[in-house]
Design a protein around this motif. Structure first.
Motif, PDB file in Angstrom:
ATOM      1  N   ALA A 115      46.188  37.762  19.663  1.00 20.56           N
ATOM      2  CA  ALA A 115      47.913  37.754  20.029  1.00 20.56           C
ATOM      3  C   ALA A 115      47.947  37.973  21.705  1.00 20.56           C
ATOM      4  O   ALA A 115      48.589  37.236  22.213  1.00 20.56           O
ATOM      5  N   SER A 116      47.392  39.069  21.986  1.00 24.33           N
ATOM      6  CA  SER A 116      47.358  39.348  23.553  1.00 24.33           C
ATOM      7  C   SER A 116      46.704  38.491  24.192  1.00 24.33           C
ATOM      8  O   SER A 116      47.169  38.345  25.529  1.00 24.33           O
ATOM      9  N   THR A 117      45.642  37.848  23.710  1.00 23.36           N
ATOM     10  CA  THR A 117      45.045  36.914  24.529  1.00 23.36           C
ATOM     11  C   THR A 117      45.656  35.658  24.736  1.00 23.36           C
ATOM     12  O   THR A 117      45.709  35.131  25.837  1.00 23.36           O
ATOM     13  N   ALA A 118      46.397  35.266  23.797  1.00 24.45           N
ATOM     14  CA  ALA A 118      47.359  33.945  23.737  1.00 24.45           C
ATOM     15  C   ALA A 118      48.507  34.395  24.759  1.00 24.45           C
ATOM     16  O   ALA A 118      48.708  33.380  25.503  1.00 24.45           O
ATOM     17  N   ARG A 146      41.371  29.036  38.754  1.00 30.55           N
ATOM     18  CA  ARG A 146      40.799  29.026  37.437  1.00 30.55           C
ATOM     19  C   ARG A 146      39.989  30.410  37.315  1.00 30.55           C
ATOM     20  O   ARG A 146      40.059  30.849  36.139  1.00 30.55           O
ATOM     21  N   TYR A 147      39.479  31.058  38.320  1.00 33.05           N
ATOM     22  CA  TYR A 147      38.847  32.138  38.121  1.00 33.05           C
ATOM     23  C   TYR A 147      39.883  33.363  37.821  1.00 33.05           C
ATOM     24  O   TYR A 147      39.347  34.217  36.991  1.00 33.05           O
ATOM     25  N   LYS A 148      40.835  33.283  38.812  1.00 30.03           N
ATOM     26  CA  LYS A 148      41.973  34.173  38.424  1.00 30.03           C
ATOM     27  C   LYS A 148      42.572  34.199  36.955  1.00 30.03           C
ATOM     28  O   LYS A 148      42.698  35.224  36.515  1.00 30.03           O
ATOM     29  N   LEU A 149      42.719  32.923  36.452  1.00 31.89           N
ATOM     30  CA  LEU A 149      43.422  32.828  35.132  1.00 31.89           C
ATOM     31  C   LEU A 149      42.187  33.550  34.166  1.00 31.89           C
ATOM     32  O   LEU A 149      42.605  34.266  33.235  1.00 31.89           O
ATOM     33  N   ILE A 150      41.060  33.096  34.360  1.00 35.33           N
ATOM     34  CA  ILE A 150      40.011  33.631  33.261  1.00 35.33           C
ATOM     35  C   ILE A 150      40.078  35.276  33.276  1.00 35.33           C
ATOM     36  O   ILE A 150      39.935  35.949  32.121  1.00 35.33           O
ATOM     37  N   ALA A 151      40.111  35.766  34.599  1.00 34.00           N
ATOM     38  CA  ALA A 151      40.152  37.164  34.634  1.00 34.00           C
ATOM     39  C   ALA A 151      41.401  37.816  34.233  1.00 34.00           C
ATOM     40  O   ALA A 151      41.482  38.866  33.499  1.00 34.00           O
ATOM     41  N   PHE A 152      42.547  37.226  34.277  1.00 37.24           N
ATOM     42  CA  PHE A 152      43.646  37.577  33.705  1.00 37.24           C
ATOM     43  C   PHE A 152      43.718  37.647  32.187  1.00 37.24           C
ATOM     44  O   PHE A 152      43.946  38.694  31.332  1.00 37.24           O
ATOM     45  N   VAL A 153      43.119  36.660  31.623  1.00 38.84           N
ATOM     46  CA  VAL A 153      42.927  36.510  30.144  1.00 38.84           C
ATOM     47  C   VAL A 153      42.019  37.212  29.606  1.00 38.84           C
ATOM     48  O   VAL A 153      42.381  37.995  28.469  1.00 38.84           O
ATOM     49  N   LEU A 154      40.953  37.725  30.285  1.00 33.36           N
ATOM     50  CA  LEU A 154      39.888  38.581  29.837  1.00 33.36           C
ATOM     51  C   LEU A 154      40.592  40.145  29.790  1.00 33.36           C
ATOM     52  O   LEU A 154      40.466  40.674  28.864  1.00 33.36           O
ATOM     53  N   SER A 155      41.228  40.409  30.923  1.00 34.11           N
ATOM     54  CA  SER A 155      41.898  41.683  31.022  1.00 34.11           C
ATOM     55  C   SER A 155      43.139  41.776  29.910  1.00 34.11           C
ATOM     56  O   SER A 155      43.131  42.726  29.123  1.00 34.11           O
ATOM     57  N   ALA A 156      43.660  40.623  29.569  1.00 38.12           N
ATOM     58  CA  ALA A 156      44.810  40.879  28.572  1.00 38.12           C
ATOM     59  C   ALA A 156      44.035  41.033  27.102  1.00 38.12           C
ATOM     60  O   ALA A 156      44.661  41.800  26.408  1.00 38.12           O
ATOM     61  N   ALA A 157      43.097  40.138  26.842  1.00 38.96           N
ATOM     62  CA  ALA A 157      42.214  40.532  25.649  1.00 38.96           C
ATOM     63  C   ALA A 157      41.691  41.826  25.578  1.00 38.96           C
ATOM     64  O   ALA A 157      41.760  42.411  24.443  1.00 38.96           O
ATOM     65  N   LEU A 158      41.082  42.481  26.676  1.00 41.43           N
ATOM     66  CA  LEU A 158      40.346  43.848  26.237  1.00 41.43           C
ATOM     67  C   LEU A 158      41.727  44.796  26.382  1.00 41.43           C
ATOM     68  O   LEU A 158      41.639  46.009  25.698  1.00 41.43           O
ATOM     69  N   SER A 159      42.695  44.595  26.874  1.00 45.94           N
ATOM     70  CA  SER A 159      43.776  45.354  26.882  1.00 45.94           C
ATOM     71  C   SER A 159      44.577  45.371  25.464  1.00 45.94           C
ATOM     72  O   SER A 159      44.874  46.528  24.525  1.00 45.94           O
ATOM     73  N   GLY A 160      44.282  44.055  24.556  1.00 49.00           N
ATOM     74  CA  GLY A 160      44.786  44.045  23.180  1.00 49.00           C
ATOM     75  C   GLY A 160      43.924  44.742  22.468  1.00 49.00           C
ATOM     76  O   GLY A 160      44.420  45.489  21.362  1.00 49.00           O
ATOM     77  N   VAL A 161      42.566  45.020  22.661  1.00 49.59           N
ATOM     78  CA  VAL A 161      41.527  45.482  21.808  1.00 49.59           C
ATOM     79  C   VAL A 161      42.075  47.159  21.952  1.00 49.59           C
ATOM     80  O   VAL A 161      42.165  47.821  20.720  1.00 49.59           O
TER      81      VAL A 161
END
Length: 289
Positions: A68-71, A181-196
């Protein structure tokens, strides 16, 4: 480990993972997000709802919260990375405030009461998480997995390109890298790990509340990262443990906790510009040199 001690460590580990995820974005991507609490809180609410209402096992509930946080991270990132600097920060803050008011009004979150009495259940049908010590080792394992994943990302070719974009974006673009693209991937990775971190925290405390979605939480993770050492691997962990320890041991001082934390932050910004870990690393390098 008796009494409250493992619970305190578990809280610190959850926030340490949250700070590490935030540091991946600001310390290595150069992107300051003022709304990172929305990822922590969203994952908390979804995992708590999945465990309590849907009766899902804890590992599936944590996964649901993380997805959910990744999305949400992909959606927010797609809107925010088109802008830079303070405009980027303001878009993330605006999104976080919208999410906060949505969770305040929507029925499934329980409003100001939150989702309480979340069952911990059995992880993989074997590990009984109602046992505090078992829960502690599970949280420690999740933290270590997240920390090592972040460390791997930082030292990978992707991480090196991210640092290049942070240092000199026009030059990175001229070398043929798609910076957005790199910044978006970093943002999504950060959101996913924050979600964990958020999903795990909801299972640990058997509670998902508005506290984790408030703008103050977004400010607190900035404080943790800067205090420990932005752009260092271990800095956010040290910063998180320092802030959580202060809040724990000064709990009986009421609102003075905020004043004392603020004073320490001012001293650190003035005296330790690179944060605790950054200054120690600089001192050690100087001593060896």
């Amino acid at each position: 480990m008796g009494g409250v001690y493992p619970v305190f460590i578990m809280k610190a580990l959850c926030f340490a993972l949250f700070a590490c995820a935030f540091n991946l974005l600001i310390g290595f991507g150069g992107l300051l997000s003022f709304g990172h609490a929305m990822f922590l809180g969203t994952a908390g609410y979804v995992s708590a709802h999945a465990a309590k209402v849907w009766g899902l096992p804890p590992e599936v509930a944590i996964l649901a919260g993380t997805l959910a946080s990744t999305a949400l991270g992909a959606l927010t990132g797609a809107l925010a990375i088109r802008r830079q600097g303070i405009y980027f920060a303001m878009i993330t803050l605006a999104m976080a405030q919208m999410i906060f008011f949505f969770y305040l009004q929507t029925p499934f979150t329980g409003g100001e009461d939150g989702i309480q009495s979340v069952p911990r259940g059995r992880m993989f049908g074997v590990l009984d998480l109602s046992n505090v010590l078992v829960m502690y080792y599970v949280v420690l394992a999740i933290f270590l997995a997240g920390f090592l994943a972040i460390r791997r990302i930082i030292h990978s070719p992707f991480g090196q390109v991210l640092k290049a974009i942070r240092e000199n974006e026009p030059r990175a673009i001229s070398l043929g890298y798609d910076a957005d693209r790199y910044k978006l991937i970093a943002f999504v990775l950060s959101a996913a790990l924050s979600g964990v971190a958020g999903a795990t925290k909801a299972i640990v405390f058997q509670l998902a509340s508005l506290t984790d979605v408030q703008w103050q939480m977004s400010g607190e993770v900035v404080l943790m990262t800067l205090l420990g050492g932005m752009g260092t691997v271990f800095g956010p962990v040290v910063g998180a443990f320092t802030i959580i320890s202060l809040e724990h041991f000064l709990a009986d001082r009421g609102q003075w906790v905020t004043v004392i934390t603020g004073a320490i932050f001012v001293v650190c910004v003035l005296a330790f510009r690179r944060g605790i870990v950054g200054e120690l690393a600089a001192w050690w390098a100087k001593r060896r040199g």
